[in-house]
Design an enzyme around this catalytic site. Structure first.
Site, PDB file in Angstrom:
ATOM      1  N   HIS A  75      -7.148   0.204 -17.133  1.00  0.00           N
ATOM      2  CA  HIS A  75      -6.595  -1.155 -17.041  1.00  0.00           C
ATOM      3  C   HIS A  75      -6.900  -1.813 -18.380  1.00  0.00           C
ATOM      4  O   HIS A  75      -7.958  -1.569 -18.967  1.00  0.00           O
ATOM      5  CB  HIS A  75      -7.314  -2.006 -15.999  1.00  0.00           C
ATOM      6  CG  HIS A  75      -7.222  -1.539 -14.575  1.00  0.00           C
ATOM      7  ND1 HIS A  75      -8.048  -0.583 -14.047  1.00  0.00           N
ATOM      8  CD2 HIS A  75      -6.424  -1.946 -13.552  1.00  0.00           C
ATOM      9  CE1 HIS A  75      -7.761  -0.413 -12.772  1.00  0.00           C
ATOM     10  NE2 HIS A  75      -6.780  -1.229 -12.435  1.00  0.00           N
TER      11      HIS A  75
ATOM     12  N   HIS B   7      -5.821   5.081  -0.071  1.00  0.00           N
ATOM     13  CA  HIS B   7      -4.883   4.047   0.372  1.00  0.00           C
ATOM     14  C   HIS B   7      -4.058   4.561   1.559  1.00  0.00           C
ATOM     15  O   HIS B   7      -3.720   3.804   2.460  1.00  0.00           O
ATOM     16  CB  HIS B   7      -3.937   3.647  -0.759  1.00  0.00           C
ATOM     17  CG  HIS B   7      -4.642   3.032  -1.930  1.00  0.00           C
ATOM     18  ND1 HIS B   7      -3.978   2.635  -3.067  1.00  0.00           N
ATOM     19  CD2 HIS B   7      -5.943   2.745  -2.159  1.00  0.00           C
ATOM     20  CE1 HIS B   7      -4.837   2.120  -3.928  1.00  0.00           C
ATOM     21  NE2 HIS B   7      -6.041   2.186  -3.389  1.00  0.00           N
TER      22      HIS B   7
HETATM   23  C1  XLS Z   1      -7.247  -0.062  -6.202  1.00  0.00           C
HETATM   24  C2  XLS Z   1      -6.373   0.789  -6.973  1.00  0.00           C
HETATM   25  C3  XLS Z   1      -6.472   0.609  -8.458  1.00  0.00           C
HETATM   26  C4  XLS Z   1      -5.253   1.169  -9.121  1.00  0.00           C
HETATM   27  C5  XLS Z   1      -5.044   0.681 -10.507  1.00  0.00           C
HETATM   28  O1  XLS Z   1      -7.484   0.126  -5.029  1.00  0.00           O
HETATM   29  O2  XLS Z   1      -6.570   2.119  -6.621  1.00  0.00           O
HETATM   30  O3  XLS Z   1      -7.648   1.144  -8.943  1.00  0.00           O
HETATM   31  O4  XLS Z   1      -5.247   2.550  -9.130  1.00  0.00           O
HETATM   32  O5  XLS Z   1      -4.930  -0.684 -10.588  1.00  0.00           O
HETATM   33 NI    NI Z   2      -5.574   3.829  -7.524  1.00  0.00          NI
HETATM   34 NI    NI Z   3      -7.712   2.332  -4.671  1.00  0.00          NI
END
Ligand code: XLS
Ligand code: NI
Ligand code: NI
Length: 479
Positions: free
Chosen positions: A145, A314
């Site tokens: 990031h 996720h």
């Molecule tokens: C958060 C996300 C983040 C993304 C990038 O849960 O996984 O880390 O991969 O912003």
């Molecule tokens: Ni991620």
């Molecule tokens: Ni994540």
């Protein structure tokens, strides 16, 4: 009490390590304060990881924790080198900004190269550590990031200046081989983004987010990044009562359209990726899962411009398996990248652990092989050491373990293909459609009158067994 503490923990943990990483680092020096002597980050002398050699493949019988047992980069499997199937990447924010801090406790990691500041000089020193790590691990990619790699300034211009300075060093350290797998903008940590970036009700925030993404695309392009990610951690809502969801979704689409236009304008050919996540930190995130994201892209005519970055943790948060999310992306032609991690079955939030489950890795690799690989995507270790792992060596061991697990998954897929019984089971399950009438239906000619005639003619159908236990047994036999 218990409920309340749990909820607070969940809310805070949702912010992921990025939050802890940046907030927990004591900001004793202003970001741009190089001259005052506040930061002691002069050039680091010698190695960051002394005593850790370049990690080599030693095979499954090796007992050396600092060696690969299953990942043999140059070995050819199913017509491709392992390194080309897997395209591993180190996530800067977890590996170099993760502090081990959690809502109940202070940071636990005291990496020797950290000086306790969030200065540009410290950012550069950390970048050097990153590249020594990547080189010793033997991977060719990294992800970042904007705000992990360089500190926020007082103004957007100052933030951009900080970023440019660190990016120039990263470019030099990358050499000719290493490239970002993807870059992204951090649009969730700063309080200005508390209602979102592209979906903030405040137009000034929308513009600020756009400016930040513009810059992040530019630096990703400059560094030769193969992909650019949009993870909308705060692009969602906490309550529908105060939210115009339709308007926010339209804004998100306009934002992404503008990103596409800008990417084209500057000649950036990297793939744009949406990373679905159902919630955390918002109660509801608009990019809920692969199917929701695919529908969003289709509705707004963006389907050809984006692919998906599927993160396993996720997937489980959205109530699916990682395999389901990967298959959904693949079947929609949207499988772009994998954020390779796993959750904890008891904890329930995005714990971002390294994937060490061989069965899970085999399913992940099954989809990747069916997809013919995922280049220009790859496997980003969006994974962190747990709070209690505090040795520098643990950073290597965690990555080695994650790499070996996926390599083992790939090797298992070969066994599944060679054995062929599972494929045969699936083929047989649908063989009633491998008939003239089945072909008729699949060609879209199975009208209801015709099918009614057939149903009367055939009488009550015989329904065969699903052979689910046999399928599981065949799968288990390759692990
Ligand atoms: C958060 C996300 C983040 C993304 C990038 O849960 O996984 O880390 O991969 O912003
Ligand atoms: Ni991620
Ligand atoms: Ni994540």
């Amino acid at each position: 009490m218990k409920m309340k503490a749990g909820r607070i923990l969940l809310l805070l943990l949702c912010l992921n390590v990025v939050t802890f990483g940046v907030i927990a680092v004591p900001q004793t020096c202003p970001a741009s304060d190089l001259e005052s002597g506040c930061s002691d980050s002069e050039e680091w002398k010698g190695e960051f990881f002394p005593g850790i050699p370049k990690i080599k493949y030693e095979g499954p019988s090796s007992k050396n924790p600092l060696s690969f047992k299953w990942y043999n980069a140059e070995e050819e499997i199913l017509g491709k080198k392992m390194k080309d199937w897997l395209r591993f990447s180190v996530a800067f924010w977890h590996t170099f900004r993760g502090t081990g801090g959690d809502p109940f406790g202070a940071p636990t990691k005291n990496w020797p190269w950290e000086d306790g500041t969030n200065s540009v000089a410290m950012a550069k020193r950390r970048m050097r550590a990153n590249f020594e790590f990547i080189n010793k691990l033997g991977v060719d990619r990294w992800c970042f990031h904007d705000r992990d790699i360089a500190p926020d300034g007082e103004t957007l211009e100052e933030s951009n200046k900080n970023l440019d300075e660190v990016v120039a060093l990263a470019k030099e350290l990358q050499g000719s081989k290493i490239r970002p797998l993807w870059g992204t903008a951090q649009l969730f940590l700063h309080p200005r983004y508390m209602h979102g970036g592209a979906t903030s009700p405040e137009v000034g925030v929308y513009a600020y987010a756009a400016a930040q993404v513009k810059k992040a695309i530019e630096v990703t392009h400059y560094l030769g990044g193969e992909n650019y990610v949009f993870w909308g951690g705060r692009e969602g809502y906490q309550s529908l009562l105060n939210t115009d969801m339709g308007r926010e979704l339209d804004h998100l689409a306009r934002f992404l359209e503008a990103a596409v236009a800008y990417k084209k304008k500057i000649g950036y050919n990297g793939t744009l990726l949406i990373e679905p996540k159902p919630q955390e930190p918002t109660k509801h995130q608009y990019d809920w899962d692969a199917a929701t994201s695919a529908n969003f892209l289709r509705k707004y005519g963006l389907i050809g411009e984006f692919k998906l970055n599927i993160e396993c943790n996720h997937a489980t948060l959205s109530g699916h398996s990682c395999h389901h999310e990967l298959e959904t992306a693949r079947l929609n032609g949207l499988l772009g990248n994998i954020d390779a991690n796993t959750g904890d079955p008891q904890t329930g939030w995005d714990t971002d652990q390294f994937l060490t489950d061989i069965a899970e890795a085999t399913l992940v690799m099954l989809t990747v092989v069916k997809n013919g690989g995922i280049a220009p995507g790859g496997f980003n270790f969006d994974a962190k050491l747990r709070r209690e792992s505090t040795d520098v060596e643990d950073l290597f061991i965690a990555h080695i373990s994650g790499m070996d697990t996926l390599a083992r998954g790939l090797r298992n897929v070969v066994k599944l293909i060679e054995d062929g019984s599972l494929d045969e089971l699936v083929r047989k399950r649908y063989e009633s459609f491998d008939t003239e009438i089945g072909a008729h239906i699949e060609a879209g000619k199975g009208d209801f009158e015709y099918l009614e005639k057939k149903a009367i003619e055939w009488g009550e159908p015989k329904v065969p067994s699903a052979k689910q236990e046999l399928a599981e047994m065949l799968f288990q036999s390759v692990l």
